[in-house]
Design a protein around this motif. Structure first.
Motif: not given
Lengths: 266, 262
Positions: A168, A194-195, A201, A204, A206, A250-251, A254
């Motif tokens: 993804y 890109m991870k 994911l 992260f 996500v 979600f972020d 950060r």
């Protein structure tokens, strides 16, 4: 396994396709075609079916298996009509209070002349906006390639899962290498940087979980069942709020310098 | 043979073109020394002295640990007097209070990463809370590649916040400027209640080069330009830069019933 190996597995033409998932996980599938605005887009496959006896709306990208099928469904790259068709099915699901289950597997939205002419950007944006406010459970599973806005356009869900060998990403590794290093040949390196694997994911925050592929249909069935069980506890408004909060924050960790960040007008 | 008068006329027309179609590529000789940027825009659109920029305190972010990304941002911050590629604040336009956000393409082509997405959302939420109209001037190359999947997710985040703002009755105006593409065009840029565009601005999901490679043919003239989008039904009005303030004032005025007794 290296990231690029995952990319190649995710793209493997012999991987199960949307039709396999529909056949193996649901019964009494009734396919619905058309965006009802002027076109049918075969790259989105969807309709109504029963999941353990319960009506649901199921849809996803269709790549096809044979060359003829690939051509007919444009290798799983929808135009705006595909996104509008998906939205039509989802709005109907909302009306009849059916959960929505989407399967994501696309190299991206189609970068074509007509796609631009008829509003590719607007069609995707509209799906993102409308999906964020649906009042029924939405579950998305990235089964192969989840590439770019073309993937996200049907993946604004309360629960998002990835198969262990799915990817993804914001763009294909080739595109990423081309944009940032002006060299699409550096895709292996790009895939790493890109991870984009399920594990990345999940870390992260996500996605909500990774589905083991050893007994693939059984594992997906189990995951959908448990997700539905959890989401069934929420009211229609709570389902909408749950999805909104998920994508709005979600972020959070950060972007917030501290937990008590306050806006200051200077 | 071209007469002196014709030559002068041509020269004049080119200057006129520059004013009318500032997004067109111009001959180096008549290229403006300073590019029209986000700050020029704010100065032209907001009533004089009314713009108050929102200040958010964002931590540094580099989720992919992408080489050179932080350094690049630091250098651009100094150069451009902004923290990322969007400037948002409260102002008045024709004495109507509103929230104005302008994307700054000199900062990494105004690609959308977490900070940009978050700034947009907070500014829009502020407008929602204060019951103010929201105007955004878009320009972007798309998603901020250096932030990987987290940049892609900004599309869903911003679109969700736009949807909520609009559902709560807020007036959301987008002005598409050159170029508005990729993840920004496929999220908050194309969700306007009112959608304006500047003449000849390139607006599209995929870049022209990618499309040409995909379909194996040259694109027709004017493809993906503002006029093309309007012809296909995706733009309310094409507005020249010098007419923009007046047009926004008019649109805000036409919504005065929404904001009466605010």
């Amino acid at each position: 396994m290296s990231a690029i190996e995952k990319v190649l597995i995710a793209r493997d033409k012999d991987r199960p396709k949307i039709t396999d998932y529909v056949d193996n996980l649901f019964t009494d599938f009734f396919e619905q075609k058309g965006d009802f605005l002027g076109k049918e887009d075969e790259s989105i496959y969807g309709g109504i079916a029963l999941f353990h006896g319960r009506p649901v709306t199921v849809l996803g990208h269709r790549k096809g298996r044979t060359v003829e099928e690939n051509m007919a469904c444009n290798f799983g790259m929808p135009g705006p009509e595909g996104y509008r068709k998906a939205l039509r099915l989802m709005k109907q699901a909302e009306k009849f209070k059916r959960p929505i289950i989407t399967f994501v597997d696309t190299p991206g939205a189609y970068p074509g002349l007509e796609a631009e002419m008829y509003g590719q950007a607007q069609a995707i944006a509209n799906n993102l906006a409308e999906m964020s406010a649906l009042k029924v459970p939405v579950i998305s599973i990235v089964t192969g390639e989840g590439s770019s806005g073309g993937a996200l356009g049907i993946a604004v869900a309360n629960k998002v899962y990835m198969l262990e060998n799915a990817i993804y990403s914001v763009l294909s590794p080739e595109g990423f290498a081309s944009i940032l290093w002006h060299d699409s040949a550096r895709r292996d390196e790009a895939a790493e940087v890109m991870k984009l694997t399920a594990k990345d994911l999940y870390e992260f925050g996500v996605i909500d979980g990774i589905i083991d592929e050893a007994d693939i249909f059984k594992a997906i069935d189990k995951q959908i069942s448990s997700a539905l069980k959890e989401l069934d506890k929420l009211s229609a408004d709570e389902l909408k709020e749950d999805r909104y909060e998920k994508f709005r924050y979600f972020d959070e960790a950060r972007v917030n310098a501290s937990s008590v960040e306050e806006m200051e007008v200077v | 043979m071209t007469s002196v008068v014709d030559k002068r006329k041509n020269k004049f027309n080119r200057y006129k073109d520059l004013r009318e179609n500032p997004t067109e590529l111009l001959e180096p000789a008549i290229k403006p020394v300073k590019e029209y940027d986000a700050f020029d825009r704010i100065k032209d659109i907001a009533d004089e002295g009314t713009f108050k920029e929102f200040e958010f305190n964002f931590p540094e972010t580099n989720p992919l640990e992408f080489e050179g990304y932080v350094e690049k941002k630091e250098a651009l911050r100094k150069e451009n007097n902004c923290h990322d590629a969007i400037i948002a604040g409260e102002c008045e336009i024709g004495k109507m209070p509103c929230v104005l956000a302008v994307m700054n393409k000199k900062f990494m082509m105004a690609s959308m990463g977490m900070e940009l997405g978050e700034t947009f959302c907070r500014a829009l939420e502020y407008a929602g809370e204060k019951r103010l109209p929201f105007i955004v001037f878009t320009a972007s190359g798309g998603a901020r590649m250096q932030e990987g999947i987290l940049s892609l997710m900004q599309m869903a985040k911003t679109s969700a916040v736009v949807k909520r703002f609009k559902d709560e009755g807020g007036l959301y105006i987008t002005v598409l400027t050159h170029p508005t593409t990729g993840g920004v065009s496929a999220s908050f840029a194309t969700l306007g209640d009112i959608t304006l565009a500047e003449p000849k601005a390139l607006i599209g999901f995929a870049g022209p080069r990618v499309i040409e490679q995909t379909i194996g043919q040259k694109l027709p003239e004017g493809f993906q330009r503002a006029e093309f989008l309007q012809e296909h039904g995706f733009v309310d009005a094409i507005v020249r830069r010098e007419d923009m303030k007046e047009m926004l004032e008019k649109i805000l005025m036409l919504h005065k019933n929404v904001y009466e007794g605010r």
